[in-house]
Scaffold this active site. Structure first.
Site, PDB file in Angstrom:
ATOM      1  N   GLU A  78      29.669  60.035  17.291  1.00  0.00           N
ATOM      2  CA  GLU A  78      30.682  60.965  16.773  1.00  0.00           C
ATOM      3  C   GLU A  78      30.096  62.360  16.538  1.00  0.00           C
ATOM      4  O   GLU A  78      28.989  62.505  16.025  1.00  0.00           O
ATOM      5  CB  GLU A  78      31.289  60.414  15.480  1.00  0.00           C
ATOM      6  CG  GLU A  78      32.000  59.081  15.645  1.00  0.00           C
ATOM      7  CD  GLU A  78      33.223  59.149  16.561  1.00  0.00           C
ATOM      8  OE1 GLU A  78      33.683  60.268  16.867  1.00  0.00           O
ATOM      9  OE2 GLU A  78      33.698  58.065  16.980  1.00  0.00           O
ATOM     10  N   ARG A  88      47.077  53.498   9.558  1.00  0.00           N
ATOM     11  CA  ARG A  88      48.202  52.700  10.065  1.00  0.00           C
ATOM     12  C   ARG A  88      48.126  51.273   9.525  1.00  0.00           C
ATOM     13  O   ARG A  88      49.112  50.566   9.461  1.00  0.00           O
ATOM     14  CB  ARG A  88      48.197  52.671  11.595  1.00  0.00           C
ATOM     15  CG  ARG A  88      49.010  53.793  12.212  1.00  0.00           C
ATOM     16  CD  ARG A  88      48.748  53.894  13.686  1.00  0.00           C
ATOM     17  NE  ARG A  88      47.330  54.206  13.929  1.00  0.00           N
ATOM     18  CZ  ARG A  88      46.688  54.010  15.071  1.00  0.00           C
ATOM     19  NH1 ARG A  88      47.315  53.489  16.098  1.00  0.00           N
ATOM     20  NH2 ARG A  88      45.422  54.329  15.206  1.00  0.00           N
ATOM     21  N   CYS A 141      36.089  55.036   8.642  1.00  0.00           N
ATOM     22  CA  CYS A 141      34.864  55.564   9.261  1.00  0.00           C
ATOM     23  C   CYS A 141      34.812  57.076   9.150  1.00  0.00           C
ATOM     24  O   CYS A 141      33.771  57.655   8.808  1.00  0.00           O
ATOM     25  CB  CYS A 141      34.772  55.127  10.723  1.00  0.00           C
ATOM     26  SG  CYS A 141      34.464  53.358  10.881  1.00  0.00           S
ATOM     27  N   HIS A 165      30.280  54.751  16.671  1.00  0.00           N
ATOM     28  CA  HIS A 165      31.307  53.714  16.797  1.00  0.00           C
ATOM     29  C   HIS A 165      30.910  52.764  17.925  1.00  0.00           C
ATOM     30  O   HIS A 165      30.394  53.202  18.960  1.00  0.00           O
ATOM     31  CB  HIS A 165      32.670  54.341  17.144  1.00  0.00           C
ATOM     32  CG  HIS A 165      33.549  54.558  15.947  1.00  0.00           C
ATOM     33  ND1 HIS A 165      34.092  55.778  15.624  1.00  0.00           N
ATOM     34  CD2 HIS A 165      34.003  53.678  15.000  1.00  0.00           C
ATOM     35  CE1 HIS A 165      34.838  55.643  14.520  1.00  0.00           C
ATOM     36  NE2 HIS A 165      34.802  54.393  14.123  1.00  0.00           N
TER      37      HIS A 165
HETATM   38  N1  PCA Z   1      35.725  50.780  11.722  1.00  0.00           N
HETATM   39  C1  PCA Z   1      36.814  51.455  11.030  1.00  0.00           C
HETATM   40  C2  PCA Z   1      36.481  51.337   9.568  1.00  0.00           C
HETATM   41  C3  PCA Z   1      35.441  50.274   9.472  1.00  0.00           C
HETATM   42  C4  PCA Z   1      34.962  50.078  10.849  1.00  0.00           C
HETATM   43  O1  PCA Z   1      34.005  49.374  11.184  1.00  0.00           O
HETATM   44  C5  PCA Z   1      37.051  52.879  11.521  1.00  0.00           C
HETATM   45  O2  PCA Z   1      36.796  53.156  12.706  1.00  0.00           O
HETATM   46  O3  PCA Z   1      37.513  53.711  10.752  1.00  0.00           O
END
Ligand code: PCA
Length: 206
Positions: A78, A88, A141, A165
């Site tokens: 990111e 959501r 996240c 991610h």
């Molecule tokens: N993914 C979610 C929150 C926790 C996770 O592992 C996200 O992408 O926000």
């Protein structure tokens, strides 16, 4: 060099979160660094507060948080956290903010201070698909990424912070829609170790 490596607990009806599964597999001395691991609840504000509390406690040089992004095909590093949350689906304590500012005194957004492009390139160079993402979404996240960057800006200017991610693990896509991508947790863990190599070597890229 000390690095805090965080991963979220399972959410959204899943029984595992590949992010934390992979975090647990990372060597405690990956890249020659001292890796401190933390499981973080998928809960708005509380997750971020726990990470920041750990940062105050151990005062690391860098923090890399890891979360699941089901539906994404590769590792995504990111680039930016935004000062906005909208859900959501409820988090693990039933909260579903409907468009809120995270920090009233914060900038609209902060760029991650770990070198996202270099991390993605280094993971790719080892044959694991990775790319830079310019949106961490508006869920927990992004809340953690933005809140940690906001904390660093005001209280720990030398701290480098970033977020990765990861896709679903193969066992999570069984029985879901045809073609949903996945990645083995062992490969995700290797990707995290390659990311750590970049942080150790060139963490102050930006
Ligand atoms: N993914 C979610 C929150 C926790 C996770 O592992 C996200 O992408 O926000």
């Amino acid at each position: 060099m000390r690095i805090l490596l965080t991963g979220f607990d399972p959410f959204g009806g899943e029984t595992i979160n590949p992010a934390y599964e992979a975090v647990q597999m990372v060597s405690d001395s990956a890249g020659g660094a001292d890796i401190v691991k933390l499981e973080v609840p998928t809960v708005f504000r509380k997750g971020a507060a726990m990470v920041i509390e750990k940062l105050r406690e151990i005062n690391p040089d860098a923090v890399l948080s890891v979360g699941q992004a089901g539906g994404r095909a590769g590792i995504t590093v990111e680039f930016v956290g935004i000062n906005y949350i909208e859900a959501r689906h409820p988090d693990n304590e039933g909260q579903a903010p409907d468009g809120e500012i995270i920090a009233a005194d914060g900038e609209d957004a902060y760029f991650a201070t770990l070198p996202a492009r270099e991390i993605a390139e280094h993971i790719n160079a080892h044959g694991i698909p990775a790319s830079v993402s310019y949106s961490a979404g508006t869920y927990v996240c992004n809340d953690v990424l933005y809140s940690v960057l906001h904390y660093a800006r005001h209280h720990a200017p030398a701290l480098k912070a970033g977020f990765i991610h990861v896709p679903f693990a193969p066992e999570q896509v069984v029985g879901k829609r045809e073609g949903l991508p996945s990645m083995h947790i062992g490969d995700i863990a290797k990707a995290l170790e390659y990311a750590i190599e970049v942080i150790v070597c060139c963490g102050d890229g930006r």
